[in-house]
Design an enzyme around this catalytic site. Sequence first.
Site, mmCIF file in Angstrom:
data_model
loop_
_atom_site.group_PDB
_atom_site.id
_atom_site.type_symbol
_atom_site.label_atom_id
_atom_site.label_comp_id
_atom_site.label_asym_id
_atom_site.label_seq_id
_atom_site.Cartn_x
_atom_site.Cartn_y
_atom_site.Cartn_z
ATOM 1 N N GLN A 281 -20.741 -19.746 68.003
ATOM 2 C CA GLN A 281 -20.349 -20.752 67.013
ATOM 3 C C GLN A 281 -20.093 -22.071 67.740
ATOM 4 O O GLN A 281 -19.362 -22.105 68.720
ATOM 5 C CB GLN A 281 -19.080 -20.306 66.274
ATOM 6 C CG GLN A 281 -19.188 -18.941 65.598
ATOM 7 C CD GLN A 281 -19.999 -18.978 64.312
ATOM 8 O OE1 GLN A 281 -20.352 -20.061 63.814
ATOM 9 N NE2 GLN A 281 -20.314 -17.815 63.774
ATOM 10 N N CYS A 404 -23.714 -20.180 56.920
ATOM 11 C CA CYS A 404 -23.841 -21.568 57.366
ATOM 12 C C CYS A 404 -24.808 -22.333 56.464
ATOM 13 O O CYS A 404 -25.173 -23.466 56.781
ATOM 14 C CB CYS A 404 -24.300 -21.622 58.824
ATOM 15 S SG CYS A 404 -25.833 -20.743 59.114
HETATM 16 C C1 LIG Z 1 -25.032 -16.962 62.558
HETATM 17 S S1 LIG Z 1 -25.290 -15.896 63.918
HETATM 18 C C2 LIG Z 1 -23.816 -14.939 63.838
HETATM 19 C C3 LIG Z 1 -23.404 -14.217 65.087
HETATM 20 C C4 LIG Z 1 -21.967 -13.704 65.145
HETATM 21 N N1 LIG Z 1 -21.502 -13.169 63.888
HETATM 22 C C5 LIG Z 1 -21.026 -14.775 65.647
HETATM 23 O O1 LIG Z 1 -20.284 -15.352 64.849
HETATM 24 O O2 LIG Z 1 -21.022 -15.043 66.861
HETATM 25 C C6 LIG Z 1 -26.540 -14.872 63.286
HETATM 26 C C7 LIG Z 1 -27.014 -13.796 64.247
HETATM 27 O O3 LIG Z 1 -27.951 -12.970 63.550
HETATM 28 C C8 LIG Z 1 -28.971 -12.571 64.452
HETATM 29 N N2 LIG Z 1 -30.132 -12.180 63.609
HETATM 30 C C9 LIG Z 1 -30.991 -12.991 62.952
HETATM 31 N N3 LIG Z 1 -31.864 -12.269 62.220
HETATM 32 C C10 LIG Z 1 -31.545 -10.963 62.407
HETATM 33 C C11 LIG Z 1 -32.056 -9.734 61.900
HETATM 34 N N4 LIG Z 1 -33.081 -9.724 61.045
HETATM 35 N N5 LIG Z 1 -31.468 -8.600 62.278
HETATM 36 C C12 LIG Z 1 -30.427 -8.612 63.151
HETATM 37 N N6 LIG Z 1 -29.876 -9.742 63.650
HETATM 38 C C13 LIG Z 1 -30.427 -10.904 63.291
HETATM 39 C C14 LIG Z 1 -29.163 -13.782 65.346
HETATM 40 O O4 LIG Z 1 -29.737 -13.393 66.587
HETATM 41 C C15 LIG Z 1 -27.738 -14.310 65.485
HETATM 42 O O5 LIG Z 1 -27.107 -13.766 66.622
#
Ligand SMILES: C[S@@+](CC[C@H](N)C(=O)[O-])C[C@H]1O[C@@H](n2cnc3c(N)ncnc32)[C@H](O)[C@@H]1O
Length: 448
Positions: A281, A404
């Site tokens: 974040q 977001c």
């Molecule tokens: C907004 S970030 C949130 C990460 C965590 N919750 C944090 O606050 O640090 C979204 C995460 O989803 C992962 N992601 C995106 N698409 C995905 C999918 N289809 N399956 C699993 N993870 C995914 C990305 O790699 C990223 O780490």
Amino acid sequence: MARDMRRAASAEPERTALGRLLTLTVGAPAAGGTFVARHEGRVVFVRGAVPGETVVARLLEDAKNSAKARFWRAETLEILDPSPDRVPSVWPEAGTDGVGGAEWAHIGLHAQRRLATEVLQDLLRRAGVSTLATEEAQVEPAPHDTDGLGWRTRVRLTRGADGLLGMRGWRSHEVHPVGENPLAAVEIRELGLPDLALPDAVEAVDAVAPSVGRPAVVLIGRGLSAAGAGASGGFEVPEGLEGVDLAVQGPTGLTAVSGDGMVTEEVLGRRFRVGATGFWQVHRQAPEVLTSVVLRDMEAREGDTVWDLFGGVGLFAAALADEVGSAGRVLSVEGDRRAGALAEENLAALPQASAETADVTAWVRAQEKDPDRVVIDPPRAGLGPELMTMLCARTRERIVYVSCEPSTLARDLKAAEEAGWRVEDLRAFDLFPHTHHIESVAVLTRAS
Ligand SMILES: C[S@@+](CC[C@H](N)C(=O)[O-])C[C@H]1O[C@@H](n2cnc3c(N)ncnc32)[C@H](O)[C@@H]1O
């Protein structure tokens, strides 16, 4: 830039379109940080204006701005009748013809939050979300944030055609030179990155100001040789970067020059290892603000089974593990291999928590046991109605949705309502001050 604006302002606005000047009365905020105006019945999305203003705007040289297009995009050149919400920009380089990433820097902070609230409420209404009183959705500042500056702990600079390090323009790949980025954390600003003499092969630079330890810098370039990097490899550390953890990202991956290509972040007394170029974040306070709200909203109990989907390096899972205790279970699912491995490492001391690297949809389909509670934190694309409906069918008690992107959040909340759930609460936070972006946390429970 100011000289250009004066020159443009003295020109008589032309009556016709395309690459030309229009005099517009600016209305409501639209998604994407622009504002809606009309020209001869056609909607024009205007950047750099404030609702209520009359401005002279130039239509962008954009292939989509054709004579047949349903709407056009334009940038403000001159303000004929300013709004009381207009302030001297906190970052003039992000104005017209400037860099992206601070498209509301010319609007007072309180007004920014009011406008973001309008956008959020409008999106919820348009999506047809009916179980939440939309006026309750209000954008709040991060605690103690008085000026919205110095919050960015991750910054990327890109080398432009002129060889200088700068930032990309708004909705464009063109790189504009930058001086100081006032949104960046002070540790990053102090590096003076745009003025450093870096090897020619460096195409971009990532700078990170972690909450623990010294800043990290990653030099990125297809022609950067990883062979020259490494503790004994003799990579010459550019002058000015002696005090950082330095890594090089070449065609064969990331090689640490000093440090280990990782940073340490501390949130509510717990430490996390994060890749220097990996997701975290961005706002200095975001990890703590969001973890606190998620913990409260989940209402997890001893013995619960909790899924943390799109879990990154395990930020929410670690905190939730304490709540469910040794009789409970927290499963964190992340798609990025590197982040998934780090989540395993970060959760290793918590036997009730584990991390898997998988695509969330495929993983959920493969689960035999249903969870009591689920926290989801997807990228901007959101979940989509199919995954939202699947989670609603399987979750016993609560779903907490961290988002977001309010447009996809609104769409997914509507899908949850159609699946028999209700939006019990929604809080929104200004974790990207001076931009139109917001972070929201919605709480879903079964309607009956
Ligand atoms: C907004 S970030 C949130 C990460 C965590 N919750 C944090 O606050 O640090 C979204 C995460 O989803 C992962 N992601 C995106 N698409 C995905 C999918 N289809 N399956 C699993 N993870 C995914 C990305 O790699 C990223 O780490």
